[in-house]
Scaffold this motif. Structure first.
Motif, mmCIF file in Angstrom:
data_model
loop_
_atom_site.group_PDB
_atom_site.id
_atom_site.type_symbol
_atom_site.label_atom_id
_atom_site.label_comp_id
_atom_site.label_asym_id
_atom_site.label_seq_id
_atom_site.Cartn_x
_atom_site.Cartn_y
_atom_site.Cartn_z
ATOM 1 N N LEU A 124 2.743 52.007 72.852
ATOM 2 C CA LEU A 124 3.111 51.445 74.152
ATOM 3 C C LEU A 124 1.914 51.137 75.048
ATOM 4 O O LEU A 124 2.087 50.466 76.073
ATOM 5 C CB LEU A 124 4.047 52.412 74.892
ATOM 6 N N ASN A 125 0.736 51.594 74.685
ATOM 7 C CA ASN A 125 -0.416 51.473 75.583
ATOM 8 C C ASN A 125 -1.589 50.792 74.899
ATOM 9 O O ASN A 125 -2.365 51.444 74.181
ATOM 10 C CB ASN A 125 -0.819 52.863 76.074
ATOM 11 N N PRO A 126 -1.753 49.495 75.120
ATOM 12 C CA PRO A 126 -2.871 48.763 74.503
ATOM 13 C C PRO A 126 -4.240 49.353 74.852
ATOM 14 O O PRO A 126 -5.164 49.270 74.033
ATOM 15 C CB PRO A 126 -2.711 47.347 75.080
ATOM 16 N N VAL A 127 -4.371 49.946 76.035
ATOM 17 C CA VAL A 127 -5.663 50.519 76.414
ATOM 18 C C VAL A 127 -6.028 51.671 75.472
ATOM 19 O O VAL A 127 -7.209 51.877 75.162
ATOM 20 C CB VAL A 127 -5.659 50.987 77.892
ATOM 21 N N LEU A 128 -5.035 52.394 74.988
ATOM 22 C CA LEU A 128 -5.298 53.454 74.018
ATOM 23 C C LEU A 128 -5.611 52.878 72.647
ATOM 24 O O LEU A 128 -6.468 53.396 71.918
ATOM 25 C CB LEU A 128 -4.103 54.400 73.932
ATOM 26 N N GLN A 129 -4.928 51.797 72.291
ATOM 27 C CA GLN A 129 -5.182 51.154 71.005
ATOM 28 C C GLN A 129 -6.609 50.626 70.919
ATOM 29 O O GLN A 129 -7.184 50.551 69.827
ATOM 30 C CB GLN A 129 -4.191 50.024 70.793
ATOM 31 N N ALA A 130 -7.175 50.281 72.056
ATOM 32 C CA ALA A 130 -8.511 49.707 72.074
ATOM 33 C C ALA A 130 -9.616 50.761 71.982
ATOM 34 O O ALA A 130 -10.780 50.408 71.757
ATOM 35 C CB ALA A 130 -8.699 48.884 73.349
ATOM 36 N N LEU A 131 -9.268 52.022 72.148
ATOM 37 C CA LEU A 131 -10.287 53.072 72.116
ATOM 38 C C LEU A 131 -10.717 53.374 70.686
ATOM 39 O O LEU A 131 -9.892 53.352 69.760
ATOM 40 C CB LEU A 131 -9.747 54.361 72.749
ATOM 41 N N PRO A 132 -11.999 53.677 70.480
ATOM 42 C CA PRO A 132 -12.417 54.160 69.161
ATOM 43 C C PRO A 132 -11.685 55.455 68.833
ATOM 44 O O PRO A 132 -11.550 56.325 69.692
ATOM 45 C CB PRO A 132 -13.929 54.402 69.338
ATOM 46 N N GLN A 133 -11.204 55.580 67.600
ATOM 47 C CA GLN A 133 -10.499 56.787 67.193
ATOM 48 C C GLN A 133 -11.433 57.722 66.436
ATOM 49 O O GLN A 133 -12.241 57.291 65.611
ATOM 50 C CB GLN A 133 -9.299 56.437 66.322
ATOM 51 N N VAL A 134 -11.306 59.005 66.757
ATOM 52 C CA VAL A 134 -12.082 60.033 66.062
ATOM 53 C C VAL A 134 -11.115 61.102 65.564
ATOM 54 O O VAL A 134 -10.016 61.267 66.100
ATOM 55 C CB VAL A 134 -13.145 60.661 66.980
ATOM 56 N N ARG A 135 -11.535 61.800 64.539
ATOM 57 C CA ARG A 135 -10.681 62.833 63.948
ATOM 58 C C ARG A 135 -11.513 64.083 63.679
ATOM 59 O O ARG A 135 -12.741 64.037 63.586
ATOM 60 C CB ARG A 135 -10.064 62.339 62.637
ATOM 61 N N LEU A 136 -10.809 65.189 63.538
ATOM 62 C CA LEU A 136 -11.451 66.440 63.161
ATOM 63 C C LEU A 136 -11.623 66.503 61.649
ATOM 64 O O LEU A 136 -10.970 65.768 60.900
ATOM 65 C CB LEU A 136 -10.604 67.627 63.635
ATOM 66 N N ALA A 137 -12.482 67.393 61.204
ATOM 67 C CA ALA A 137 -12.674 67.579 59.770
ATOM 68 C C ALA A 137 -11.395 68.113 59.140
ATOM 69 O O ALA A 137 -10.569 68.769 59.803
ATOM 70 C CB ALA A 137 -13.824 68.545 59.526
ATOM 71 N N GLY A 138 -11.199 67.850 57.868
ATOM 72 C CA GLY A 138 -10.035 68.346 57.167
ATOM 73 C C GLY A 138 -10.132 69.839 56.883
ATOM 74 O O GLY A 138 -11.191 70.452 57.029
ATOM 75 N N GLY A 139 -9.012 70.423 56.493
ATOM 76 C CA GLY A 139 -9.014 71.819 56.096
ATOM 77 C C GLY A 139 -8.773 72.819 57.204
ATOM 78 O O GLY A 139 -8.782 74.029 56.951
ATOM 79 N N LEU A 140 -8.565 72.359 58.438
ATOM 80 C CA LEU A 140 -8.316 73.283 59.536
ATOM 81 C C LEU A 140 -6.902 73.851 59.434
ATOM 82 O O LEU A 140 -5.968 73.146 59.052
ATOM 83 C CB LEU A 140 -8.502 72.576 60.878
ATOM 84 N N VAL A 141 -6.758 75.111 59.790
ATOM 85 C CA VAL A 141 -5.462 75.795 59.697
ATOM 86 C C VAL A 141 -5.012 76.201 61.088
ATOM 87 O O VAL A 141 -5.764 76.835 61.834
ATOM 88 C CB VAL A 141 -5.560 77.035 58.788
ATOM 89 N N SER A 142 -3.798 75.849 61.433
ATOM 90 C CA SER A 142 -3.269 76.149 62.763
ATOM 91 C C SER A 142 -2.921 77.625 62.909
ATOM 92 O O SER A 142 -2.478 78.281 61.955
ATOM 93 C CB SER A 142 -2.025 75.299 63.033
ATOM 94 N N ARG A 143 -3.112 78.140 64.116
ATOM 95 C CA ARG A 143 -2.663 79.493 64.453
ATOM 96 C C ARG A 143 -1.226 79.478 64.981
ATOM 97 O O ARG A 143 -0.687 80.517 65.338
ATOM 98 C CB ARG A 143 -3.569 80.085 65.534
ATOM 99 N N TYR A 144 -0.621 78.316 65.030
ATOM 100 C CA TYR A 144 0.710 78.144 65.604
ATOM 101 C C TYR A 144 1.735 78.675 64.597
ATOM 102 O O TYR A 144 2.404 77.909 63.902
ATOM 103 C CB TYR A 144 0.954 76.666 65.882
ATOM 104 N N ARG A 145 1.882 79.990 64.556
ATOM 105 C CA ARG A 145 2.653 80.631 63.493
ATOM 106 C C ARG A 145 4.160 80.530 63.668
ATOM 107 O O ARG A 145 4.913 80.924 62.781
ATOM 108 C CB ARG A 145 2.260 82.113 63.408
ATOM 109 N N ILE A 146 4.624 79.999 64.791
ATOM 110 C CA ILE A 146 6.071 79.946 65.023
ATOM 111 C C ILE A 146 6.574 78.511 65.148
ATOM 112 O O ILE A 146 7.611 78.264 65.725
ATOM 113 C CB ILE A 146 6.468 80.751 66.274
ATOM 114 N N ARG A 147 5.832 77.590 64.600
ATOM 115 C CA ARG A 147 6.302 76.209 64.541
ATOM 116 C C ARG A 147 5.959 75.646 63.181
ATOM 117 O O ARG A 147 4.834 75.794 62.707
ATOM 118 C CB ARG A 147 5.673 75.352 65.647
#
Length: 205
Positions: A124-147
């Motif tokens: 819905l937001n072209p201004v966001l689409q225009a931003l360079p996208q970055v990502r975190l490294a793979g292999g990270l494990v969430s501490r969110y144990r209840i979702r």
């Protein structure tokens, strides 16, 4: 002042007063500014980690909206070439986040919501689409144990923000930022009871 409701809540962390997390929330100030754009459906969620992320960072903002057209001041900021604006989003062309040298101040944008709602915010937001996208490294494990996460490596908003800032600023106090989140999850587990937690979450693949 606490907000009036059938169950009084802290006006800062929005947790029930009996489980207020404010004493655990730090006041960290990394050089990178963080903007969290939260889908309106998430704002009243009981496990709102975006609020904890923003409260723990002096240099952070929470914007609850579906359309940035309603916030022209932020459209101007996100298109300001004097800033290095980036969207933390694992799109197909996203580059791995790194502390690269740049004379401009850096702003990292996070989208808070389910994957479907985060993608909708982007759509819905072209201004966001225009931003360079970055990502975190793979292999990270969430501490969110209840979702139940939608895919391997999925993190909550506060976890993604903490990991990103730790990458950009070696030595960043990631554990301080995550302390109220850990307490929130542990409190929820205690409230539901170990048997229910083990049945619904711990023993799931």
């Amino acid at each position: 002042m606490p907000q009036a409701s059938s169950r009084q809540r802290c006006a800062d962390c929005f947790r029930p007063l009996s489980h207020c997390l404010c004493h655990l929330i730090p006041k960290l100030w990394p050089d990178t500014q963080v903007l969290v754009i939260q889908h309106p459906d998430e704002s009243s969620h009981a496990l709102n980690t975006a609020r904890l992320l923003v409260r723990g960072l002096v240099n952070a903002h929470l914007l609850v909206t579906e359309s940035l057209d309603e916030h022209p001041e932020w459209v101007a900021r996100l298109t300001d070439v004097g800033w290095r604006n980036e969207l933390l989003f694992p799109g197909p062309g996203a580059a791995q986040l790194a502390p690269e040298a740049d004379h401009r101040p850096r702003r990292l944008v996070l989208l808070d919501g389910t994957w479907r709602k985060a993608r909708k915010l982007l759509y819905l937001n072209p201004v966001l689409q225009a931003l360079p996208q970055v990502r975190l490294a793979g292999g990270l494990v969430s501490r969110y144990r209840i979702r139940k996460v939608p895919e391997v490596g999925a993190l909550s908003t506060i976890e993604a923000g903490a990991e990103a800032l730790a990458v950009l600023h070696p030595g960043f106090a990631r554990e301080q930022l995550l302390a109220p989140f850990d307490a929130l999850i542990e409190g929820q587990i205690q409230a539901m009871g170990q048997r229910r937690y083990q049945r619904n979450y711990q023993n799931k693949p």
